[in-house]
Design a protein around this motif. Structure first.
Motif, mmCIF file in Angstrom:
data_model
loop_
_atom_site.group_PDB
_atom_site.id
_atom_site.type_symbol
_atom_site.label_atom_id
_atom_site.label_comp_id
_atom_site.label_asym_id
_atom_site.label_seq_id
_atom_site.Cartn_x
_atom_site.Cartn_y
_atom_site.Cartn_z
ATOM 1 N N LEU A 399 0.859 -1.180 0.000
ATOM 2 C CA LEU A 399 0.000 0.000 0.000
ATOM 3 C C LEU A 399 0.896 1.232 0.000
ATOM 4 O O LEU A 399 1.609 1.494 0.979
ATOM 5 C CB LEU A 399 -0.912 0.002 1.229
ATOM 6 N N THR A 400 0.899 1.975 -1.081
ATOM 7 C CA THR A 400 1.785 3.129 -1.186
ATOM 8 C C THR A 400 1.335 4.244 -0.243
ATOM 9 O O THR A 400 0.146 4.384 0.054
ATOM 10 C CB THR A 400 1.832 3.663 -2.626
ATOM 11 N N CYS A 401 2.310 5.029 0.207
ATOM 12 C CA CYS A 401 1.998 6.079 1.189
ATOM 13 C C CYS A 401 2.850 7.316 0.934
ATOM 14 O O CYS A 401 3.479 7.847 1.850
ATOM 15 C CB CYS A 401 2.219 5.567 2.606
ATOM 16 N N THR A 402 2.893 7.772 -0.304
ATOM 17 C CA THR A 402 3.643 8.967 -0.650
ATOM 18 C C THR A 402 3.101 10.156 0.128
ATOM 19 O O THR A 402 1.895 10.425 0.092
ATOM 20 C CB THR A 402 3.535 9.245 -2.160
ATOM 21 N N PRO A 403 3.969 10.895 0.840
ATOM 22 C CA PRO A 403 3.482 11.988 1.689
ATOM 23 C C PRO A 403 2.828 13.129 0.929
ATOM 24 O O PRO A 403 2.064 13.891 1.500
ATOM 25 C CB PRO A 403 4.762 12.472 2.397
ATOM 26 N N PHE A 404 3.108 13.264 -0.365
ATOM 27 C CA PHE A 404 2.531 14.358 -1.152
ATOM 28 C C PHE A 404 1.088 14.065 -1.557
ATOM 29 O O PHE A 404 0.383 14.949 -2.031
ATOM 30 C CB PHE A 404 3.371 14.610 -2.405
ATOM 31 N N GLU A 405 0.655 12.817 -1.381
ATOM 32 C CA GLU A 405 -0.706 12.435 -1.738
ATOM 33 C C GLU A 405 -1.541 12.300 -0.467
ATOM 34 O O GLU A 405 -1.320 11.387 0.326
ATOM 35 C CB GLU A 405 -0.707 11.113 -2.516
ATOM 36 N N LYS A 406 -2.481 13.204 -0.280
ATOM 37 C CA LYS A 406 -3.297 13.161 0.934
ATOM 38 C C LYS A 406 -4.185 11.925 0.977
ATOM 39 O O LYS A 406 -4.471 11.385 2.040
ATOM 40 C CB LYS A 406 -4.157 14.427 1.023
ATOM 41 N N ASN A 407 -4.622 11.481 -0.187
ATOM 42 C CA ASN A 407 -5.509 10.323 -0.233
ATOM 43 C C ASN A 407 -4.789 9.171 -0.939
ATOM 44 O O ASN A 407 -5.239 8.648 -1.948
ATOM 45 C CB ASN A 407 -6.807 10.682 -0.973
ATOM 46 N N ASN A 408 -3.644 8.782 -0.386
ATOM 47 C CA ASN A 408 -2.857 7.715 -1.006
ATOM 48 C C ASN A 408 -3.484 6.351 -0.765
ATOM 49 O O ASN A 408 -4.508 6.228 -0.079
ATOM 50 C CB ASN A 408 -1.411 7.749 -0.487
ATOM 51 N N GLU A 409 -2.881 5.328 -1.333
ATOM 52 C CA GLU A 409 -3.458 3.975 -1.243
ATOM 53 C C GLU A 409 -3.663 3.527 0.194
ATOM 54 O O GLU A 409 -4.669 2.885 0.520
ATOM 55 C CB GLU A 409 -2.542 2.975 -1.970
ATOM 56 N N LEU A 410 -2.708 3.823 1.036
ATOM 57 C CA LEU A 410 -2.803 3.395 2.437
ATOM 58 C C LEU A 410 -4.047 3.970 3.094
ATOM 59 O O LEU A 410 -4.807 3.244 3.753
ATOM 60 C CB LEU A 410 -1.545 3.836 3.193
ATOM 61 N N GLU A 411 -4.266 5.270 2.919
ATOM 62 C CA GLU A 411 -5.428 5.916 3.530
ATOM 63 C C GLU A 411 -6.733 5.441 2.891
ATOM 64 O O GLU A 411 -7.736 5.257 3.584
ATOM 65 C CB GLU A 411 -5.302 7.437 3.415
ATOM 66 N N GLN A 412 -6.717 5.229 1.583
ATOM 67 C CA GLN A 412 -7.907 4.725 0.903
ATOM 68 C C GLN A 412 -8.290 3.355 1.434
ATOM 69 O O GLN A 412 -9.477 3.077 1.673
ATOM 70 C CB GLN A 412 -7.647 4.640 -0.605
ATOM 71 N N PHE A 413 -7.299 2.506 1.616
ATOM 72 C CA PHE A 413 -7.584 1.150 2.087
ATOM 73 C C PHE A 413 -8.170 1.166 3.492
ATOM 74 O O PHE A 413 -9.208 0.527 3.756
ATOM 75 C CB PHE A 413 -6.316 0.301 2.052
ATOM 76 N N TYR A 414 -7.502 1.878 4.423
ATOM 77 C CA TYR A 414 -7.971 1.842 5.804
ATOM 78 C C TYR A 414 -9.279 2.602 5.995
ATOM 79 O O TYR A 414 -9.988 2.382 6.972
ATOM 80 C CB TYR A 414 -6.890 2.382 6.745
ATOM 81 N N LYS A 415 -9.630 3.482 5.069
ATOM 82 C CA LYS A 415 -10.911 4.177 5.131
ATOM 83 C C LYS A 415 -12.057 3.204 4.840
ATOM 84 O O LYS A 415 -13.110 3.244 5.489
ATOM 85 C CB LYS A 415 -10.930 5.332 4.127
ATOM 86 N N SER A 416 -11.828 2.316 3.864
ATOM 87 C CA SER A 416 -12.850 1.338 3.510
ATOM 88 C C SER A 416 -12.167 0.115 2.888
ATOM 89 O O SER A 416 -12.051 0.018 1.665
ATOM 90 C CB SER A 416 -13.858 1.945 2.532
ATOM 91 N N PRO A 417 -11.691 -0.837 3.708
ATOM 92 C CA PRO A 417 -10.926 -1.985 3.207
ATOM 93 C C PRO A 417 -11.665 -2.794 2.145
ATOM 94 O O PRO A 417 -11.087 -3.138 1.108
ATOM 95 C CB PRO A 417 -10.680 -2.816 4.469
ATOM 96 N N HIS A 418 -12.939 -3.093 2.373
ATOM 97 C CA HIS A 418 -13.693 -3.928 1.433
ATOM 98 C C HIS A 418 -13.891 -3.220 0.093
ATOM 99 O O HIS A 418 -13.769 -3.834 -0.975
ATOM 100 C CB HIS A 418 -15.047 -4.306 2.033
ATOM 101 N N GLN A 419 -14.191 -1.945 0.157
ATOM 102 C CA GLN A 419 -14.393 -1.187 -1.084
ATOM 103 C C GLN A 419 -13.088 -1.107 -1.885
ATOM 104 O O GLN A 419 -13.090 -1.261 -3.108
ATOM 105 C CB GLN A 419 -14.900 0.218 -0.762
ATOM 106 N N TRP A 420 -11.982 -0.883 -1.185
ATOM 107 C CA TRP A 420 -10.692 -0.788 -1.881
ATOM 108 C C TRP A 420 -10.347 -2.112 -2.554
ATOM 109 O O TRP A 420 -9.929 -2.138 -3.719
ATOM 110 C CB TRP A 420 -9.592 -0.407 -0.887
ATOM 111 N N LEU A 421 -10.562 -3.211 -1.855
ATOM 112 C CA LEU A 421 -10.245 -4.527 -2.418
ATOM 113 C C LEU A 421 -11.131 -4.852 -3.616
ATOM 114 O O LEU A 421 -10.659 -5.379 -4.623
ATOM 115 C CB LEU A 421 -10.396 -5.597 -1.335
ATOM 116 N N SER A 422 -12.412 -4.502 -3.508
ATOM 117 C CA SER A 422 -13.320 -4.796 -4.625
ATOM 118 C C SER A 422 -13.008 -3.935 -5.842
ATOM 119 O O SER A 422 -13.207 -4.355 -6.986
ATOM 120 C CB SER A 422 -14.775 -4.591 -4.192
ATOM 121 N N THR A 423 -12.516 -2.727 -5.601
ATOM 122 C CA THR A 423 -12.143 -1.844 -6.709
ATOM 123 C C THR A 423 -10.862 -2.308 -7.384
ATOM 124 O O THR A 423 -10.760 -2.327 -8.621
ATOM 125 C CB THR A 423 -11.959 -0.391 -6.207
#
Length: 481
Positions: A399-423
């Motif tokens: 899960l990428t976590c580049t500091p310049f991206e406020k909504n990076n993969e890491l944050e997207q995943f932990y916000k909604s794990p099931h939705q991220w996986l299905s996407t």
């Protein structure tokens, strides 16, 4: 080299080698990701580089040391995972043993042989040194180079000493905070004619070091890249390292140094205040800590380079107590100060955060059963090593976590794990064969694991101390059968 120094070096080499073998944990992600992962990609032509390398704020000089080691193993057909993992730390152990001898000899020259023995005892008993010095961190190499460089300067090997200082600044530009006052003081003590010659030599050595860095980075970046400037711009002038956390200005004095030096802290302060001569390294160490205190982002490892010099003054104080006060109680206090570090050294080197390494050993064995394995790491940023510990060109994703991206993969995943996986994996056939995650995530993904036929094939202990919700006590591997 005299016989007793040769024997001392062999004893320290054995000790640091054991130190390297007993170090079975991960301290911070930079340990593999800014050295071994880069070196692995340099030699074997596959791997993953973090955002720092895409932005050009890291130099290839440091990972080049391990790349040379990896290339030698490749050429002789012995690039086995065990050696790729262990040999870099053993290389650090050899360098650390050299640094220990240098610290001893510098202290002997400054004070006496008996004080040198106490300073060395402080260094080898310090828990943080045992925990860090054999790791593949830039701070660890900077610490080693500090002792070697000071030894060379004290023994009038000026060009060699400045060369070590320049190399230290190449691998970590903030090392200049230490070396600038050291070299300025050294030049101040020379007569005018010698001073002028040494200034000229310093400029020549500095230019050669900078040319080396530019050439190496030109080769591996594919374009001219002034990484030292970019590093300072990002971390110091722009202060963007604050993304990784901030602390108050007094943190190093109130927490950082007391934790790193532990029981040696009072002796360091008292030794530096009571010693009558050779106090320059004491004040330079304080200067180094004060300048780092200005920076918002602070870490224990950032002040590691001055720990050896703190051990000189702590050793001076303990030697004074040992010789001045003959009562057994005082001698017992000195022994207690030294041995009190052992439990911490053992716990943090053998137990705390060991799962990050163990899980990679388990994963390497697990994927051998699959013809085309793929791995997804559902963990916080760079929680485990990567290709340098698997050494197999398979599909692996973090899960990428580049500091310049406020909504990076890491944050997207932990916000909604099931939705991220299905996407990311709309069809079950797209799912990876293996998942790596902390046990704290298992209850959240329990139904997903059942629906997609994932079975846990391994669970390894990671840590007793969990300081964030996204980390667990155990790391688990799930396989899709």
């Amino acid at each position: 080299m005299s016989a007793h120094v040769r024997l001392l070096f062999l004893a320290l080499l054995a000790f640091r080698s054991l130190n390297a073998l007993l170090c079975q944990t991960i301290f911070v992600p930079d340990e593999p990701w800014q050295s071994l992962e880069v070196a692995h990609r340099m030699v074997f032509r596959y791997g993953y580089l973090t955002w720092e390398w895409q932005k050009g704020i890291r130099g290839y000089t440091h990972p080049l040391l391990f790349a040379v080691l990896y290339k030698c193993l490749q050429l002789i057909g012995m690039d086995w995972p065990y050696l790729l993992i262990r040999l870099p730390r053993l290389l650090q152990a050899v360098c650390a043993a050299v640094a220990d001898v240098c610290l001893y000899k510098v202290t002997c020259k400054m004070y006496s042989r008996s004080v040198g023995i106490f300073a060395l005892l402080c260094s080898i008993s310090n828990w943080f040194t045992f925990y860090c010095v054999v790791r593949t961190l830039t701070s660890s190499l900077e610490t080693i180079l500090g002792s070697i460089g000071i030894y060379l300067l004290y023994h009038k090997c000026y060009i060699s000493g400045v060369g070590v200082a320049a190399f230290s600044c190449l691998i970590r530009p903030t090392a200049a905070i230490f070396w600038l006052p050291v070299i300025i003081l050294h030049l101040y003590w020379l007569n005018s004619s010698e001073r002028l010659k040494c200034v000229f030599k310093t400029i020549i050595v500095g230019c050669c070091a900078l040319c080396w860095s530019l050439a190496v980075d030109r080769v591996f970046y594919g374009e001219w890249t002034f990484v030292q400037y970019r590093f300072l711009l990002f971390n110091v002038f722009e202060g963007q390292s604050a993304f990784y956390g901030t602390h108050s200005w007094h943190w190093y004095f109130s927490q950082g140094v007391p934790v790193v030096l532990f029981s040696l802290y009072p002796s360091f302060l008292l030794g530096g205040l009571k010693v009558a001569n050779h106090k320059s390294l004491y004040f330079v160490s304080l200067w180094y800590i004060m300048i780092h205190s200005i920076l918002q982002h602070k870490e224990f490892r950032f002040i590691f380079p001055v720990v050896p010099f703190a051990c000189i003054y702590a050793g001076y104080h303990l030697h004074t107590v040992w010789t001045k006060y003959k009562h057994t109680v005082y001698k017992c206090v000195v022994v207690l100060i030294l041995v009190s570090n052992i439990p911490m050294a053992a716990y943090f080197s053998l137990i705390h955060q060991r799962g990050s390494l163990t899980v990679m050993d388990e994963l390497r064995l697990a994927i051998d059963d699959y013809p085309n394995p793929s791995v997804l790491f559902l963990t916080p940023c760079h929680s485990t090593p990567f290709y340098s510990h698997v050494h197999r060109n398979v599909s692996m994703r973090i899960l990428t976590c580049t500091p310049f991206e406020k909504n990076n993969e890491l944050e997207q995943f932990y916000k909604s794990p099931h939705q991220w996986l299905s996407t990311q994996y709309p069809s079950p056939v797209d799912l990876p064969s293996h998942l790596v995650m902390y046990n704290s995530l298992t209850p959240i993904l329990e139904q997903f694991l059942i629906d997609n036929h994932y079975n846990m094939i391994s669970e390894v202990f990671h840590t007793h101390i969990v300081d964030e919700d996204r980390v667990g006590h155990y790391l688990q591997i799930y396989a899709n059968r």
